[in-house]
Design a protein around this motif. Structure first.
Motif, PDB file in Angstrom:
ATOM      1  N   VAL A   1       0.776  -1.121  -0.034  1.00  0.00           N
ATOM      2  CA  VAL A   1       0.269  -0.007   0.125  1.00  0.00           C
ATOM      3  C   VAL A   1       0.937   1.274   0.111  1.00  0.00           C
ATOM      4  CG1 VAL A   1      -1.634   1.375   1.298  1.00  0.00           C
ATOM      5  CG2 VAL A   1      -2.115  -1.144   1.199  1.00  0.00           C
TER       6      VAL A   1
ATOM      7  N   LEU B   1      -6.609   3.299  -8.773  1.00  0.00           N
ATOM      8  CA  LEU B   1      -5.883   4.787  -8.332  1.00  0.00           C
ATOM      9  C   LEU B   1      -5.326   5.113  -9.670  1.00  0.00           C
ATOM     10  CD1 LEU B   1      -3.828   3.959  -4.972  1.00  0.00           C
ATOM     11  CD2 LEU B   1      -5.245   6.042  -5.498  1.00  0.00           C
TER      12      LEU B   1
ATOM     13  N   THR C   1      -8.567   6.528  -1.921  1.00  0.00           N
ATOM     14  CA  THR C   1      -8.245   4.968  -2.268  1.00  0.00           C
ATOM     15  C   THR C   1      -7.249   4.550  -1.676  1.00  0.00           C
ATOM     16  OG1 THR C   1      -9.634   6.040  -4.268  1.00  0.00           O
ATOM     17  CG2 THR C   1      -8.313   3.704  -4.280  1.00  0.00           C
ATOM     18  N   LEU C   2      -6.024   5.066  -1.423  1.00  0.00           N
ATOM     19  CA  LEU C   2      -5.061   4.404  -0.754  1.00  0.00           C
ATOM     20  C   LEU C   2      -5.398   3.832   0.729  1.00  0.00           C
ATOM     21  CD1 LEU C   2      -2.077   4.057  -1.647  1.00  0.00           C
ATOM     22  CD2 LEU C   2      -1.515   5.653   0.069  1.00  0.00           C
TER      23      LEU C   2
ATOM     24  N   ILE D   1      -5.083  -5.210  -2.923  1.00  0.00           N
ATOM     25  CA  ILE D   1      -4.362  -4.226  -2.934  1.00  0.00           C
ATOM     26  C   ILE D   1      -4.070  -3.967  -4.552  1.00  0.00           C
ATOM     27  CG2 ILE D   1      -1.957  -3.689  -2.714  1.00  0.00           C
ATOM     28  CD1 ILE D   1      -2.121  -5.025   0.104  1.00  0.00           C
TER      29      ILE D   1
ATOM     30  N   TYR E   1       2.393   8.902   6.496  1.00  0.00           N
ATOM     31  CA  TYR E   1       3.387   7.531   6.928  1.00  0.00           C
ATOM     32  C   TYR E   1       3.535   7.115   8.333  1.00  0.00           C
ATOM     33  CZ  TYR E   1       4.459   7.866   1.846  1.00  0.00           C
ATOM     34  OH  TYR E   1       4.462   7.995   0.409  1.00  0.00           O
TER      35      TYR E   1
ATOM     36  N   GLY F   1      -4.838  -0.593  -6.350  1.00  0.00           N
ATOM     37  CA  GLY F   1      -3.869   0.094  -7.008  1.00  0.00           C
ATOM     38  C   GLY F   1      -4.115   0.435  -8.501  1.00  0.00           C
TER      39      GLY F   1
ATOM     40  N   TYR G   1       5.861   1.292  -9.227  1.00  0.00           N
ATOM     41  CA  TYR G   1       4.300   1.281  -9.157  1.00  0.00           C
ATOM     42  C   TYR G   1       3.981  -0.194  -9.954  1.00  0.00           C
ATOM     43  CZ  TYR G   1      -0.449   2.861  -8.241  1.00  0.00           C
ATOM     44  OH  TYR G   1      -1.767   2.758  -7.987  1.00  0.00           O
TER      45      TYR G   1
ATOM     46  N   ALA H   1      -7.770   0.893   0.850  1.00  0.00           N
ATOM     47  CA  ALA H   1      -7.110  -0.319   0.358  1.00  0.00           C
ATOM     48  C   ALA H   1      -6.359  -0.890   1.690  1.00  0.00           C
ATOM     49  CB  ALA H   1      -5.943  -0.069  -0.775  1.00  0.00           C
TER      50      ALA H   1
ATOM     51  N   LEU I   1       2.430   2.258  -3.326  1.00  0.00           N
ATOM     52  CA  LEU I   1       1.568   2.788  -4.190  1.00  0.00           C
ATOM     53  C   LEU I   1       1.292   4.215  -4.080  1.00  0.00           C
ATOM     54  CD1 LEU I   1      -0.964  -0.041  -4.697  1.00  0.00           C
ATOM     55  CD2 LEU I   1       1.004   0.199  -6.061  1.00  0.00           C
ATOM     56  N   SER I   2       2.007   4.863  -2.965  1.00  0.00           N
ATOM     57  CA  SER I   2       1.424   6.233  -2.605  1.00  0.00           C
ATOM     58  C   SER I   2       2.286   7.573  -3.034  1.00  0.00           C
ATOM     59  CB  SER I   2       1.706   6.457  -0.993  1.00  0.00           C
ATOM     60  OG  SER I   2       2.953   5.788  -0.493  1.00  0.00           O
TER      61      SER I   2
ATOM     62  N   ASP J   1       2.092   9.412  -5.162  1.00  0.00           N
ATOM     63  CA  ASP J   1       1.401  10.780  -5.516  1.00  0.00           C
ATOM     64  C   ASP J   1       1.438  11.845  -4.427  1.00  0.00           C
ATOM     65  OD1 ASP J   1       0.766   9.917  -8.157  1.00  0.00           O
ATOM     66  OD2 ASP J   1      -1.166   9.356  -7.920  1.00  0.00           O
TER      67      ASP J   1
END
Length: 463
Positions: free
Chosen positions: A76, A333, A226-227, A326, A95, A330, A438, A230, A79-80, A82
């Protein structure tokens, strides 16, 4: 457990790293910290210790569930990316809160004392309340956080009241002492204990989105970024079921005849509500919310049919469900962001139209995820369902098995709607770009799904 101490320290370190002018170090540092915690956890393999005043118990089962939580969290967080580009975001805080929430999840997994369970639930829950409402400019996010907080507070209060009743009956918060009290009562403990069991179950079933305690789930999953959706649908659910397994197998195994009927009824209701409602959704994200409810029902089968196979079935199912979910979120996203309408990400089924031509790799990954969640053979999800169904057969729970198979057929319908949209619908011809790291994480999740589907014994041999 060493992982708890390390993650607590790492969370504080991340807050200080947030003072740096460059955000570039935050993501790799977080991933590195999670990997260290994962390695530290497996250093205690095949060892059994009690920590923190005999309130936490290290066991192989706890280490496996902790490993699933940490692997899910790693994916997860990976995938962050952004967050680092969004000036309005506060990645250091996000985090750090994620690491603190993992501490709560591990406490829920390895507790030996009900007080430690309560502390773990609160750490995890409060972290999720904050992250759900982290998109402050989005009214849906604000509404979701408020709903989650209010309903979660009631559920926590009910669970705490149940713990008080258990203490009043047995004179202890420790699971082994409660088990000893039930044994001394020769299977007929006081009414306070029965009421306490039911109230704790209500509080914990709320956390795992079991019906009829599921009403918060669709709105919270849809409104949260969305992150973090998940994260909630994997880490929180895994920790919740690990906690229920510990509670029911250690403390309340001797009164199985009392609570299994209640749990079986809730299981059937959860399967019906989750699958039938998911079939009516037009939003992929909301469908995944009801899908999460349905998978809570399948996991509850393993608990209702508590036996020798239950532990193995729950661990395997949790891993299979987590990696597939996940991967699905992902891809959502990426696709929703590039298919935005009126400045809002498009999370409907139509956003996936023609994805097989826009990015064949993403379409394949999402198709594998949907097949696994549907329980199609040669995927990890198939063996997960096979194991929980086998546990039900061993207990003679044929009626719940028939219901689960019928609801699995309904699940195939709404999961395949995504596959049909990707491969048989016309969509934009614009190629969807995905960052290399990613893409690597999504491929890794898909590889786990396929490998466990082809060779399930690889993971089973560890247990």
């Amino acid at each position: 457990m060493l992982s708890i101490i390390l993650l607590s320290v790492f969370g504080i370190v991340l807050l200080y790293l947030g003072f740096l002018k460059s955000r570039a170090v935050l993501l790799p540092a977080t991933l590195f910290f999670i990997l260290i915690a994962l390695g530290a956890g497996f250093l205690e393999w095949n060892k059994s210790y009690l920590y923190f005043g005999d309130m936490l118990l290290v066991s192989n089962t706890a280490i496996l569930f902790t490993g699933i939580v940490l692997v899910s969290a790693f994916m997860v967080v990976a995938l962050s990316g952004d967050f680092l580009d969004d000036e309005a975001a506060q990645p250091a805080e996000y985090y750090a809160i994620l690491l603190f929430s993992i501490v709560g999840a591990i406490m829920m997994i390895a507790y030996e004392n009900l007080i430690m369970l309560f502390v773990g639930v609160e750490i995890l829950s409060v972290s999720m309340y904050v992250l759900t409402g982290s998109d402050k400019k989005n009214l849906r996010s604000n509404e979701a956080a408020l709903k989650y907080f209010l309903m979660g507070a009631f559920a926590t209060g009910i669970m705490l009241f149940g713990m008080a009743l258990l203490y009043g009956a047995s004179g202890s918060f420790t699971l082994t002492d409660i088990k000893g009290y039930i044994a001394l009562a020769q299977g007929r403990p006081s009414l306070l204990l029965y009421l306490g069991v039911l109230m704790i179950l209500i509080g914990m079933l709320f956390k795992v989105s079991a019906a009829p305690f599921h009403f918060w789930t669709p709105d919270v999953y849809e409104g949260a970024p969305t992150l973090f959706t998940a994260f909630m649908s994997t880490v929180v659910k895994t920790a919740g079921f690990a906690a229920l397994l510990q509670l029911l197998s250690v403390a309340f195994g001797a009164i199985y005849g009392f609570w299994w009927i209640t749990l079986a009824a809730i299981t059937g209701l959860t399967l019906l509500v989750g699958n039938l409602t998911a079939a009516y959704q037009d939003s992929f994200k909301r469908m995944m919310a009801y899908s999460s409810i349905s998978h809570a029902g399948y996991l509850l089968i393993g608990l209702a049919a508590l036996g020798q196979q239950s532990k193995q079935a729950l661990v395997f199912y949790s891993l299979a469900y987590s990696v597939a979910t996940i991967a699905a979120f992902g891809i959502l996203l990426v696709v929703a962001k590039q298919r935005a309408s009126d400045g809002r990400p498009d999370d409907t089924y139509s956003a996936f139209n023609g994805l097989s031509r826009q990015n064949p790799l993403l379409a394949f990954i999402l198709a594998v995820s949907m097949l696994s969640l549907a329980g199609i053979p040669l995927t990890a999800g198939f063996w997960g369902k096979f194991m929980v169904f086998s546990a039900a057969i061993d207990k003679g729970m044929v009626w719940i098995l028939v219901l689960a198979v019928l609801m699995s057929a309904v699940g195939i319908y709404y999961y395949f709607r995504v596959v049909i949209a990707m491969y048989f619908r016309e969509g934009s011809s614009t190629y969807i770009q995905v960052a290399p790291f990613y893409r690597f994480v999504l491929i890794a999740a898909t590889a786990i799904t396929i490998i466990l589907g082809l060779v399930p014994g690889l993971f089973q041999n560890m247990m």
